[in-house]
Design a protein around this motif. Sequence first.
Motif, PDB file in Angstrom:
ATOM      1  N   GLN A  78       0.818  -1.208   0.000  1.00 46.75           N
ATOM      2  CA  GLN A  78       0.000   0.000   0.000  1.00 46.75           C
ATOM      3  C   GLN A  78       0.858   1.267   0.000  1.00 46.75           C
ATOM      4  N   LYS A  79       2.089   1.162   0.476  1.00 49.06           N
ATOM      5  CA  LYS A  79       2.977   2.318   0.587  1.00 49.06           C
ATOM      6  C   LYS A  79       3.657   2.687  -0.728  1.00 49.06           C
ATOM      7  N   PHE A  80       3.662   1.776  -1.695  1.00 46.35           N
ATOM      8  CA  PHE A  80       4.413   1.995  -2.925  1.00 46.35           C
ATOM      9  C   PHE A  80       3.628   2.826  -3.924  1.00 46.35           C
ATOM     10  N   ASP A  81       4.355   3.717  -4.600  1.00 48.24           N
ATOM     11  CA  ASP A  81       3.719   4.457  -5.684  1.00 48.24           C
ATOM     12  C   ASP A  81       3.699   3.580  -6.939  1.00 48.24           C
ATOM     13  N   LYS A  82       3.037   4.075  -7.963  1.00 49.99           N
ATOM     14  CA  LYS A  82       2.864   3.292  -9.191  1.00 49.99           C
ATOM     15  C   LYS A  82       4.205   2.909  -9.826  1.00 49.99           C
ATOM     16  N   LYS A  83       5.155   3.835  -9.837  1.00 51.71           N
ATOM     17  CA  LYS A  83       6.457   3.566 -10.447  1.00 51.71           C
ATOM     18  C   LYS A  83       7.195   2.448  -9.705  1.00 51.71           C
ATOM     19  N   MET A  84       7.154   2.487  -8.382  1.00 51.44           N
ATOM     20  CA  MET A  84       7.801   1.450  -7.577  1.00 51.44           C
ATOM     21  C   MET A  84       7.134   0.091  -7.807  1.00 51.44           C
ATOM     22  N   MET A  85       5.816   0.078  -7.863  1.00 50.15           N
ATOM     23  CA  MET A  85       5.089  -1.185  -8.099  1.00 50.15           C
ATOM     24  C   MET A  85       5.454  -1.767  -9.469  1.00 50.15           C
ATOM     25  N   GLU A  86       5.534  -0.894 -10.483  1.00 48.81           N
ATOM     26  CA  GLU A  86       5.910  -1.359 -11.822  1.00 48.81           C
ATOM     27  C   GLU A  86       7.303  -1.963 -11.817  1.00 48.81           C
ATOM     28  N   GLN A  87       8.232  -1.324 -11.111  1.00 47.07           N
ATOM     29  CA  GLN A  87       9.605  -1.831 -11.039  1.00 47.07           C
ATOM     30  C   GLN A  87       9.647  -3.188 -10.351  1.00 47.07           C
ATOM     31  N   ILE A  88       8.929  -3.316  -9.250  1.00 42.88           N
ATOM     32  CA  ILE A  88       8.890  -4.592  -8.523  1.00 42.88           C
ATOM     33  C   ILE A  88       8.281  -5.680  -9.403  1.00 42.88           C
ATOM     34  N   LEU A  89       7.194  -5.359 -10.085  1.00 40.76           N
ATOM     35  CA  LEU A  89       6.538  -6.350 -10.950  1.00 40.76           C
ATOM     36  C   LEU A  89       7.434  -6.735 -12.123  1.00 40.76           C
ATOM     37  N   GLU A  90       8.153  -5.777 -12.685  1.00 34.39           N
ATOM     38  CA  GLU A  90       9.097  -6.095 -13.770  1.00 34.39           C
ATOM     39  C   GLU A  90      10.199  -7.029 -13.270  1.00 34.39           C
ATOM     40  N   ALA A 123      17.778  -8.960 -20.712  1.00 37.88           N
ATOM     41  CA  ALA A 123      18.791  -8.075 -21.306  1.00 37.88           C
ATOM     42  C   ALA A 123      18.591  -6.639 -20.843  1.00 37.88           C
ATOM     43  N   LYS A 124      17.342  -6.199 -20.817  1.00 38.70           N
ATOM     44  CA  LYS A 124      17.034  -4.834 -20.400  1.00 38.70           C
ATOM     45  C   LYS A 124      17.462  -4.607 -18.954  1.00 38.70           C
ATOM     46  N   LYS A 125      17.164  -5.574 -18.107  1.00 41.43           N
ATOM     47  CA  LYS A 125      17.519  -5.437 -16.698  1.00 41.43           C
ATOM     48  C   LYS A 125      19.032  -5.317 -16.525  1.00 41.43           C
ATOM     49  N   LYS A 126      19.776  -6.042 -17.331  1.00 38.62           N
ATOM     50  CA  LYS A 126      21.233  -6.008 -17.219  1.00 38.62           C
ATOM     51  C   LYS A 126      21.835  -4.815 -17.962  1.00 38.62           C
ATOM     52  N   LEU A 142       9.984  -9.086 -10.727  1.00 39.71           N
ATOM     53  CA  LEU A 142       9.365 -10.402 -10.504  1.00 39.71           C
ATOM     54  C   LEU A 142       9.208 -11.158 -11.822  1.00 39.71           C
ATOM     55  N   LYS A 143       8.768 -10.453 -12.845  1.00 38.45           N
ATOM     56  CA  LYS A 143       8.584 -11.079 -14.159  1.00 38.45           C
ATOM     57  C   LYS A 143       9.921 -11.568 -14.716  1.00 38.45           C
ATOM     58  N   THR A 144      10.945 -10.746 -14.611  1.00 36.77           N
ATOM     59  CA  THR A 144      12.271 -11.128 -15.103  1.00 36.77           C
ATOM     60  C   THR A 144      12.791 -12.361 -14.373  1.00 36.77           C
ATOM     61  N   ALA A 145      12.648 -12.361 -13.050  1.00 36.27           N
ATOM     62  CA  ALA A 145      13.101 -13.512 -12.262  1.00 36.27           C
ATOM     63  C   ALA A 145      12.305 -14.760 -12.618  1.00 36.27           C
ATOM     64  N   GLY A 146      11.008 -14.621 -12.769  1.00 40.52           N
ATOM     65  CA  GLY A 146      10.166 -15.765 -13.151  1.00 40.52           C
ATOM     66  C   GLY A 146      10.527 -16.292 -14.529  1.00 40.52           C
ATOM     67  N   ASP A 147      10.749 -15.378 -15.472  1.00 41.12           N
ATOM     68  CA  ASP A 147      11.145 -15.797 -16.826  1.00 41.12           C
ATOM     69  C   ASP A 147      12.473 -16.541 -16.807  1.00 41.12           C
ATOM     70  N   GLY A 148      13.412 -16.038 -16.005  1.00 44.77           N
ATOM     71  CA  GLY A 148      14.718 -16.695 -15.913  1.00 44.77           C
ATOM     72  C   GLY A 148      14.608 -18.094 -15.338  1.00 44.77           C
ATOM     73  N   SER A 198      27.766 -10.679 -20.698  1.00 43.43           N
ATOM     74  CA  SER A 198      28.084  -9.382 -21.322  1.00 43.43           C
ATOM     75  C   SER A 198      28.088  -8.285 -20.281  1.00 43.43           C
ATOM     76  N   ASN A 199      28.849  -7.256 -20.570  1.00 39.65           N
ATOM     77  CA  ASN A 199      28.803  -6.044 -19.769  1.00 39.65           C
ATOM     78  C   ASN A 199      27.680  -5.162 -20.304  1.00 39.65           C
ATOM     79  N   PRO A 200      27.151  -4.264 -19.492  1.00 38.86           N
ATOM     80  CA  PRO A 200      26.099  -3.369 -20.010  1.00 38.86           C
ATOM     81  C   PRO A 200      26.553  -2.653 -21.262  1.00 38.86           C
ATOM     82  N   GLY A 201      25.620  -2.491 -22.167  1.00 36.43           N
ATOM     83  CA  GLY A 201      25.936  -1.790 -23.420  1.00 36.43           C
ATOM     84  C   GLY A 201      25.346  -2.483 -24.610  1.00 36.43           C
TER      85      GLY A 201
END
Length: 174
Positions: free
Chosen positions: A68-80, A131-134, A82-88, A171-174
């Motif tokens: 309940q304390k998180f703003d929309k941007k924080m929730m989106e980041q957490i969900l992204e 890739a985006k996360k890294k 979670l999705k990345t970890a689940g996909d991996g 890979s390194n970022p880039g």
Amino acid sequence: IYWLVNHMRIKSLEQQKHKLEKAVAERTNELAEINATKDKLFSVIAHDLRNPFNVILGYTDVLIEGYQKFDKKMMEQILENLKTAGDGAFTLLENLLNWSRSQRGVIEFSPKSILLADFIAVVLFEIEAVAKKKGVAIENRIEDKSIEVYADYNMLLLIFRNLLTNAVKFSNPG
């Protein structure tokens, strides 16, 4: 003559016994190597699965305790995340199942014509979040959209997914 025949039979049996003992020893060594490889594989998989599940469990705890304390941007980041970890984790499990099928000889080989550009787009979409996360940019430079390959779709998917996942991972970022 009786003694000579028996002596020859005994020699023949001894030779056969020696050959069998040698074959058993070779098979025993092969099995030991296979078991060592299997144990190493399970160790690597367990290690690789631990990270995405730690991410999933950690973010789940954070969400349960105070979403309940998180703003929309924080929730989106957490969900992204979670999705990345689940996909991996899912990709790793898929690879494990495919490897298991290949070891048991139950993968069916069904080659067909595949449009390379469409196929690569599917593979890139699957690993895009990781890739985006890294911070790794992936470019699809296939210009000729009509190139076809004749291959088993699932086997090719497994190969390209593994290659690109490892490319991103190391890979390194880039």
